[in-house]
Motif scaffolding. Structure first.
Motif, PDB file in Angstrom:
ATOM      1  N   GLY A 441     -15.100 -67.595 -36.330  1.00  0.00           N
ATOM      2  CA  GLY A 441     -15.476 -66.565 -37.305  1.00  0.00           C
ATOM      3  C   GLY A 441     -15.924 -65.268 -36.657  1.00  0.00           C
ATOM      4  N   GLU A 442     -16.014 -65.246 -35.312  1.00  0.00           N
ATOM      5  CA  GLU A 442     -16.460 -64.053 -34.593  1.00  0.00           C
ATOM      6  C   GLU A 442     -15.431 -62.933 -34.689  1.00  0.00           C
ATOM      7  OE1 GLU A 442     -17.612 -62.737 -30.004  1.00  0.00           O
ATOM      8  OE2 GLU A 442     -17.158 -64.839 -30.497  1.00  0.00           O
ATOM      9  N   GLN A 443     -15.885 -61.693 -34.876  1.00  0.00           N
ATOM     10  CA  GLN A 443     -15.007 -60.536 -34.955  1.00  0.00           C
ATOM     11  C   GLN A 443     -15.289 -59.595 -33.782  1.00  0.00           C
ATOM     12  OE1 GLN A 443     -14.191 -60.265 -39.780  1.00  0.00           O
ATOM     13  NE2 GLN A 443     -15.218 -58.593 -38.754  1.00  0.00           N
ATOM     14  N   THR A 444     -14.194 -59.115 -33.160  1.00  0.00           N
ATOM     15  CA  THR A 444     -14.298 -58.216 -32.012  1.00  0.00           C
ATOM     16  C   THR A 444     -13.465 -56.976 -32.278  1.00  0.00           C
ATOM     17  OG1 THR A 444     -14.507 -60.138 -30.549  1.00  0.00           O
ATOM     18  CG2 THR A 444     -14.027 -58.007 -29.517  1.00  0.00           C
ATOM     19  N   THR A 445     -14.036 -55.811 -31.974  1.00  0.00           N
ATOM     20  CA  THR A 445     -13.320 -54.549 -32.176  1.00  0.00           C
ATOM     21  C   THR A 445     -12.744 -54.065 -30.843  1.00  0.00           C
ATOM     22  OG1 THR A 445     -14.772 -53.938 -34.014  1.00  0.00           O
ATOM     23  CG2 THR A 445     -13.513 -52.169 -32.972  1.00  0.00           C
ATOM     24  N   GLU A 453      -6.824 -55.303 -23.298  1.00  0.00           N
ATOM     25  CA  GLU A 453      -8.048 -56.106 -23.225  1.00  0.00           C
ATOM     26  C   GLU A 453      -7.953 -57.334 -24.129  1.00  0.00           C
ATOM     27  OE1 GLU A 453     -11.578 -53.887 -23.910  1.00  0.00           O
ATOM     28  OE2 GLU A 453     -10.948 -52.180 -22.673  1.00  0.00           O
ATOM     29  N   PHE A 454      -7.347 -57.118 -25.302  1.00  0.00           N
ATOM     30  CA  PHE A 454      -7.161 -58.243 -26.221  1.00  0.00           C
ATOM     31  C   PHE A 454      -6.133 -59.216 -25.661  1.00  0.00           C
ATOM     32  CE2 PHE A 454      -4.634 -59.741 -30.036  1.00  0.00           C
ATOM     33  CZ  PHE A 454      -5.473 -60.805 -30.315  1.00  0.00           C
ATOM     34  N   ILE A 455      -5.057 -58.679 -25.083  1.00  0.00           N
ATOM     35  CA  ILE A 455      -3.996 -59.555 -24.530  1.00  0.00           C
ATOM     36  C   ILE A 455      -4.548 -60.429 -23.429  1.00  0.00           C
ATOM     37  CG2 ILE A 455      -1.807 -59.528 -23.275  1.00  0.00           C
ATOM     38  CD1 ILE A 455      -1.077 -56.982 -24.840  1.00  0.00           C
ATOM     39  N   THR A 456      -5.344 -59.837 -22.536  1.00  0.00           N
ATOM     40  CA  THR A 456      -5.869 -60.606 -21.413  1.00  0.00           C
ATOM     41  C   THR A 456      -6.911 -61.644 -21.834  1.00  0.00           C
ATOM     42  OG1 THR A 456      -7.501 -58.859 -20.983  1.00  0.00           O
ATOM     43  CG2 THR A 456      -5.440 -58.784 -19.728  1.00  0.00           C
ATOM     44  N   SER A 457      -7.402 -61.531 -23.074  1.00  0.00           N
ATOM     45  CA  SER A 457      -8.379 -62.517 -23.556  1.00  0.00           C
ATOM     46  C   SER A 457      -7.736 -63.854 -23.872  1.00  0.00           C
ATOM     47  CB  SER A 457      -9.112 -61.968 -24.795  1.00  0.00           C
ATOM     48  OG  SER A 457      -8.242 -61.904 -25.912  1.00  0.00           O
ATOM     49  N   PHE A 458      -6.406 -63.900 -23.947  1.00  0.00           N
ATOM     50  CA  PHE A 458      -5.708 -65.158 -24.260  1.00  0.00           C
ATOM     51  C   PHE A 458      -5.687 -66.054 -23.033  1.00  0.00           C
ATOM     52  CE2 PHE A 458      -4.410 -63.308 -28.159  1.00  0.00           C
ATOM     53  CZ  PHE A 458      -4.004 -64.340 -28.963  1.00  0.00           C
TER      54      PHE A 458
END
Length: 458
Positions: A441-445, A453-458
């Motif tokens: 349920g966590e949201q990140t902007t 940055e989002f891609i590398t979070s995978f």
């Protein structure tokens, strides 16, 4: 009222989730086929009838799906033949093609037709559907896939050792621990038929013996009697029905029984070579076991024969099988080309893995990222960002309409999407996007120009 649609018995539709699991098996099998040096080929779904008929024994021939000739297929049939209602005599007049029963005979035909283009020994793998007019039941279908690996052009028994290792590697990778690879030799069976004086009834003897685990000892004896095998011969063969001990102990008993049969003794020697070779190489999780009642009632086997059983506790027929066929190409005019191969029964392997819960949870995830749709402007911006994620290897989609957000979230939940992107009017103005982790349920902007940055979070 329109008739309710249906599909033929013994066939199935597959859902996206089922296809994902089946593809997982395909990919594992292909990976190991390639690792062992096998090359892919494909053959037609149907063959000329004379290519298939007579290659699988009487029982196999009855299970071949025949294809009616096109047009007026009865027009050229003599009236007296048609009136006689003799299906066996009528069939050659009205059908010249048939759906393939397995992949081995079409492969032999392929080798003969393309022999000048192949480098021998030729190692091929083939993953395609086959068809059998069998009675449908759990684990037995009329349309199903086989995954075959064969080597032609070399007599070496090292290939049998390698194929046992291949079985072990695939099943270990799939998580199917505790499979049993049963092995026998057709020369041993021929030797047994010889010493009990039933060599003229070898096919009947092996077909009946192969049913021991299905109909029991008395059922096998009854079938042998019905085929004309004498009581004296059955009595001599009876010790085989309950042969026990280690592989070496069983081999010694066989060697004693077959000492007066040259062919039988050769079969024992081949079994010993394979068993000792596999013991030296070692297996990861599978167990190789001698089974003198294993016959595999296909006429083309000439040496070692294999059959794989599922782990204990799973009630399922064989999930793999194969063997050596030293002159299968001879039936098509190319003599003395040895061959040996194994097959994986994809559909049964699927059922076993499903029962044991062995499929990776990740297979249930059909999407990595879903962009919610807040309107035309937002959706177009989402499409552009989605392209960047796809190029990075993430499975990404944009919800096609600006339906209620609750409905879009429900869609994401139903598809087990781990991350949902919210890109609304405010985010467009701020050049940002909000990523919601559906599990926590966590949201990140994230800034749009920092999508990496989002891609590398995978």
């Amino acid at each position: 009222m329109a008739q309710k649609p249906s599909i033929p018995k013994g066939t199935r539709d597959f859902s996206p989730a089922e296809i994902s699991k089946r593809n997982h098996i395909f990919e594992v099998v292909k990976k190991h086929f390639r690792a062992y040096g096998f090359l892919p080929i494909e053959t037609p779904a149907f063959e000329n009838s004379d290519t298939l008929l007579g290659k699988y024994g009487e029982e196999g021939d009855r299970l071949i799906f025949k294809i009616l000739n096109s047009g007026d297929f009865l027009g050229k049939v003599p009236q007296d033949l048609y009136a006689g209602r003799d299906a066996a005599a009528l069939a050659p007049k009205i059908t010249e093609k048939a759906l393939r029963y397995d992949l081995t005979v079409p492969f032999a035909r392929y080798v003969v037709m393309h022999r000048n283009e192949l480098d021998f020994p030729f190692k091929r793998y083939q993953i395609q559907p086959v068809w059998r007019a069998d009675r449908p039941q759990r684990g037995r279908f009329r349309e199903f896939y086989q995954c075959d690996a064969d080597v032609v052009g070399a007599h070496s028994l090292l290939q049998e050792i390698e194929l046992v290792q291949l079985y072990d590697a695939v099943f270990s990778d799939l998580g199917l621990k505790g499979t049993t690879i049963k092995m026998n030799n057709r020369k041993v069976l021929a030797g047994i038929a010889e010493v009990i004086h039933a060599q003229d009834l070898l096919v009947d003897f092996t077909v009946a013996l192969d049913k021991l685990d299905k109909i029991g000892e008395e059922g096998v004896k009854t079938e042998m009697r019905a085929k004309g095998i004498s009581e004296a011969a059955i009595a001599k063969a009876s010790p085989l029905f309950s042969l026990t001990g280690t592989n070496e102990e069983q081999l010694q008993k066989l060697a004693d029984m077959l000492k007066d049969s040259e062919q039988g003794s050769q079969g024992v020697a081949e079994l010993r070579f394979i068993l000792e070779g596999v013991a030296q190489m070692g297996l990861q999780t599978a167990h190789l076991a001698l089974d003198v009642t294993l016959a595999r009632g296909l006429n083309y086997y000439t040496g070692a024969i294999f059959e794989v059983s599922a782990p204990k506790g799973v009630h399922m027929g064989s999930i793999g099988g194969g063997g050596r066929y030293d002159d299968l190409t001879g039936i098509f005019g190319l003599k003395n080309v040895s061959g040996v191969g194994i097959s994986f029964g994809l559909d049964r392997i699927y059922l076993v893995m499903e029962e044991l819960g062995l499929f990776p949870e990740a297979l249930e995830k059909s999407l990595d990222v879903l962009f919610l749709n807040f309107g035309e402007r937002e959706a177009l911006a989402s499409l552009k960002l989605a392209q960047e994620l796809r190029k990075a290897g993430l499975r990404t989609d944009v919800y096609p309409t600006n339906a209620k957000i609750q409905k879009q979230f429900k869609y994401a939940n139903n598809r087990n999407v781990p991350f949902v992107v919210l890109l609304g009017d405010q985010e467009l103005r701020d050049r940002t996007l909000v990523v919601k982790n559906m599990a926590s349920g966590e949201q990140t902007t994230y800034a749009m120009d920092a999508l990496g940055e989002f891609i590398t979070s995978f």
